[in-house]
Design an enzyme around this catalytic site. Structure first.
Site, PDB file in Angstrom:
ATOM      1  N   ASP A   1      19.785  38.005  13.535  1.00  0.00           N
ATOM      2  CA  ASP A   1      19.180  39.323  13.679  1.00  0.00           C
ATOM      3  C   ASP A   1      19.363  39.792  15.121  1.00  0.00           C
ATOM      4  OD1 ASP A   1      17.870  41.594  12.883  1.00  0.00           O
ATOM      5  OD2 ASP A   1      15.864  40.767  13.097  1.00  0.00           O
TER       6      ASP A   1
ATOM      7  N   TYR B   1      19.163  43.131  18.184  1.00  0.00           N
ATOM      8  CA  TYR B   1      18.160  43.937  18.899  1.00  0.00           C
ATOM      9  C   TYR B   1      18.926  45.094  19.529  1.00  0.00           C
ATOM     10  CZ  TYR B   1      14.045  44.281  22.133  1.00  0.00           C
ATOM     11  OH  TYR B   1      12.920  44.664  22.834  1.00  0.00           O
TER      12      TYR B   1
ATOM     13  N   HIS C   1      14.423  51.426  20.544  1.00  0.00           N
ATOM     14  CA  HIS C   1      13.454  50.393  20.152  1.00  0.00           C
ATOM     15  C   HIS C   1      13.197  49.432  21.307  1.00  0.00           C
ATOM     16  CE1 HIS C   1      11.403  47.303  17.846  1.00  0.00           C
ATOM     17  NE2 HIS C   1      12.330  46.425  18.177  1.00  0.00           N
TER      18      HIS C   1
ATOM     19  N   ARG D   1       5.722  45.305  28.812  1.00  0.00           N
ATOM     20  CA  ARG D   1       5.939  45.123  30.258  1.00  0.00           C
ATOM     21  C   ARG D   1       5.811  46.476  30.966  1.00  0.00           C
ATOM     22  NH1 ARG D   1      10.023  42.675  27.623  1.00  0.00           N
ATOM     23  NH2 ARG D   1      11.523  44.296  28.248  1.00  0.00           N
TER      24      ARG D   1
ATOM     25  N   GLU E   1      10.121  45.954  10.249  1.00  0.00           N
ATOM     26  CA  GLU E   1      11.240  46.407  11.064  1.00  0.00           C
ATOM     27  C   GLU E   1      12.291  46.969  10.118  1.00  0.00           C
ATOM     28  OE1 GLU E   1      10.886  43.829  15.161  1.00  0.00           O
ATOM     29  OE2 GLU E   1      12.538  43.364  13.789  1.00  0.00           O
TER      30      GLU E   1
ATOM     31  N   GLU F   1      15.714  47.957   9.152  1.00  0.00           N
ATOM     32  CA  GLU F   1      17.007  47.531   9.666  1.00  0.00           C
ATOM     33  C   GLU F   1      18.110  47.743   8.632  1.00  0.00           C
ATOM     34  OE1 GLU F   1      17.181  43.808  11.665  1.00  0.00           O
ATOM     35  OE2 GLU F   1      15.033  43.792  12.170  1.00  0.00           O
TER      36      GLU F   1
ATOM     37  N   ASP G   1      12.812  43.289   8.268  1.00  0.00           N
ATOM     38  CA  ASP G   1      12.495  42.045   8.977  1.00  0.00           C
ATOM     39  C   ASP G   1      10.994  42.017   9.263  1.00  0.00           C
ATOM     40  OD1 ASP G   1      12.772  39.681  10.428  1.00  0.00           O
ATOM     41  OD2 ASP G   1      13.125  40.755  12.300  1.00  0.00           O
TER      42      ASP G   1
ATOM     43  N   ARG H   1       3.360  40.226  14.801  1.00  0.00           N
ATOM     44  CA  ARG H   1       3.402  40.482  16.236  1.00  0.00           C
ATOM     45  C   ARG H   1       2.484  39.564  17.027  1.00  0.00           C
ATOM     46  NH1 ARG H   1       8.187  42.895  16.446  1.00  0.00           N
ATOM     47  NH2 ARG H   1       8.252  44.867  15.300  1.00  0.00           N
TER      48      ARG H   1
ATOM     49  N   GLN I   1       4.198  36.129  17.079  1.00  0.00           N
ATOM     50  CA  GLN I   1       5.404  36.273  17.898  1.00  0.00           C
ATOM     51  C   GLN I   1       5.060  36.317  19.388  1.00  0.00           C
ATOM     52  OE1 GLN I   1       7.591  39.838  16.983  1.00  0.00           O
ATOM     53  NE2 GLN I   1       9.211  39.435  18.472  1.00  0.00           N
TER      54      GLN I   1
ATOM     55  N   TYR J   1       6.905  33.274  21.629  1.00  0.00           N
ATOM     56  CA  TYR J   1       8.313  33.610  21.896  1.00  0.00           C
ATOM     57  C   TYR J   1       8.814  33.174  23.273  1.00  0.00           C
ATOM     58  CZ  TYR J   1       7.663  37.653  25.014  1.00  0.00           C
ATOM     59  OH  TYR J   1       7.369  38.479  26.074  1.00  0.00           O
TER      60      TYR J   1
ATOM     61  N   LYS K   1       8.696  35.469  12.651  1.00  0.00           N
ATOM     62  CA  LYS K   1       9.771  36.153  11.932  1.00  0.00           C
ATOM     63  C   LYS K   1      10.229  35.400  10.687  1.00  0.00           C
ATOM     64  CE  LYS K   1      10.976  39.503  14.951  1.00  0.00           C
ATOM     65  NZ  LYS K   1      11.218  40.910  14.630  1.00  0.00           N
TER      66      LYS K   1
ATOM     67  N   THR L   1      12.107  37.818   5.004  1.00  0.00           N
ATOM     68  CA  THR L   1      12.956  38.976   5.307  1.00  0.00           C
ATOM     69  C   THR L   1      13.410  39.542   3.971  1.00  0.00           C
ATOM     70  OG1 THR L   1      13.748  37.986   7.371  1.00  0.00           O
ATOM     71  CG2 THR L   1      15.053  39.784   6.441  1.00  0.00           C
TER      72      THR L   1
ATOM     73  N   THR M   1      15.741  46.493  14.673  1.00  0.00           N
ATOM     74  CA  THR M   1      14.977  47.678  14.314  1.00  0.00           C
ATOM     75  C   THR M   1      15.731  48.953  14.678  1.00  0.00           C
ATOM     76  OG1 THR M   1      12.941  46.460  14.740  1.00  0.00           O
ATOM     77  CG2 THR M   1      12.765  48.849  14.604  1.00  0.00           C
TER      78      THR M   1
ATOM     79  N   GLU N   1       5.829  50.362  17.357  1.00  0.00           N
ATOM     80  CA  GLU N   1       6.177  51.578  18.104  1.00  0.00           C
ATOM     81  C   GLU N   1       5.407  52.793  17.595  1.00  0.00           C
ATOM     82  OE1 GLU N   1      10.732  51.711  18.753  1.00  0.00           O
ATOM     83  OE2 GLU N   1      10.377  50.410  17.026  1.00  0.00           O
TER      84      GLU N   1
END
Length: 404
Positions: free
Chosen positions: A119, A121, A126, A135, A192, A194, A226, A230, A233, A237, A246, A250, A337, A351
């Site tokens: 998968d 990114y 996104h 962040r 997600e 996708e 997907d 959260r 994760q 992660y 994850k 799926t 995503t 989001e």
């Protein structure tokens, strides 16, 4: 694109321009067969090929698409050419009609054996949104993001076909206000939206696949959700990336649209700055003008545009093999995503609700920050086809069940 001799509704989702492949069974015949969607029907491809003496009859005999995937581009083109003739030239009507089944009466299955699963990114919108959420005091994109398609290896054994219920995952999570992690059901379950790609023609270990060889190896395109926890994760992660947040499920759509059906949908991708390294450059564009729609409990919550993806599927394939990793028939890789620049084009609840701080208000008066038990998510998509036609991808759907 010629019209079909079938009496198709003008708004039929699967016209002659699409002809997607799947695997089906019926109540009267539980054996799994390769099928092709046409209007409100499914054509038994193996049965038709045998009846008409097609040279590829054994390849499409079923019970899945594996043999067809492995057969390679010349056979894929041969089958699609034959299908188009069978379903548009009235001379074939009498021979083909007995092999048509009402689509409403079939059960659809996972269409091929999944080998590996990667998968990516690949949406700058996104990735930027996620960076700003997690962040806020740093640059939203990591330093490597515009130099290579970032991805992770997923769990192929938990890829399930559309309509399969999704059990809420359980695991460790650490609420920001707690000094230590707790164990229990995920409370920040997300989607997600996708687009997935399935490899047909394999490649030997030690050899890379160039960008321009994408269509020689990738058989088709489908929708993918997907599902993402959260909270699991976020705790797990660092430093190795997604794992249990994850790997629990799926979902993929049951219909695989052949790459050959998407020539009219090919567009230039967004400008890439800095210019990618030579192995990530091709001579023809592989951006795809797909328009996704995400529904939560029947309500449209997002319309992500796939043509805004920064990294194309062809670049992703080149990157995941540049180190000499081999391709296998049935390998799946996903776009990551799909999100656009507008708030209503975001492909995840993370989001859409800005990590739960701005819950969605649905038309029925309820609100959602993340998914609740009983919620159903349905993702659909379309793309432009030849001569003003529309290519439909069907749907990928799933309903959330309580944790066990």
């Amino acid at each position: 694109m010629p019209d079909s001799w079938l009496d198709l509704d003008p708004d039929a989702h699967f016209g002659p321009a699409t002809l997607p492949y799947g695997v089906f069974s019926t109540a009267s015949d539980p054996g799994r067969r390769v099928g092709v969607a046409i209007g409100e029907h499914v054509l038994d491809l193996g049965g038709t090929a045998r009846a008409l003496g097609a040279p590829f009859a054994d390849t499409v005999a079923g019970p899945g698409l594996d043999a067809l995937l492995a057969a390679g581009r010349p056979v894929w083109d041969q089958v699609r050419t034959a299908l188009t003739a069978w379903l548009t030239d009235p001379v074939h009507a009498d021979a083909v009609r007995p092999h048509l089944v009402d689509r409403s009466s079939v059960r659809l299955h996972l269409p091929f054996t999944v080998a590996d699963y990667v998968d990516f990114y690949a949406s700058e919108h996104h990735a930027t949104n996620v960076g700003r959420i997690f962040r806020p005091d740093q640059e939203p994109l990591t330093p490597n993001w515009k130099h290579l398609p970032i991805g992770y290896h997923g769990r192929s054994g938990t890829i399930v076909v559309s309509g399969t219920d999704i059990v809420r995952p359980t695991g460790q999570r650490k609420p920001p206000t707690e000094p230590a992690p707790v164990f229990g059901p995920s409370v920040r379950l997300d989607i997600e939206a996708e687009v997935g790609f399935v490899v047909g023609t394999p490649s030997p270990m030690g050899e890379s696949v160039p960008v321009d060889s994408f269509a020689d190896h990738v058989f088709g395109v489908f929708l993918l959700n997907d599902w993402s926890s959260r909270d699991l994760q976020a705790w797990e992660y660092v430093p190795l990336g997604p794992f249990l947040g994850k790997s629990f499920a799926t979902s993929v759509s049951p219909w695989v649209v052949p790459v050959a059906a998407l020539e009219a949908a090919r567009v230039e991708q967004p400008a890439q700055d800095p210019e990618p390294l030579p192995y990530l450059r091709g001579t023809r564009p592989w951006g795809l003008d797909l328009r996704l729609e995400v529904r939560l409990n029947g309500h449209v919550v997002s319309n992500p545009p796939f043509d805004q993806m920064y990294w194309t599927a062809a670049q992703q394939l080149a990157h995941m093999t540049v180190n000499g990793a081999s391709l296998r028939t049935g390998d799946v890789f996903a776009s990551g995503t799909v999100s656009g620049p507008e708030p209503d084009q975001r492909g995840s609840l993370l989001e859409l609700t800005w990590s739960g701080k701005e819950p969605l208000r649905l038309p029925d008066g309820t609100e959602r920050a993340f998914l609740e038990d009983g919620d159903e998510v349905v993702i659909t998509a379309t793309a432009p086809g030849p001569g003003g036609t529309v290519v439909h991808f069907g749907e990928v759907a799933g309903r959330i069940l309580p944790a066990r």
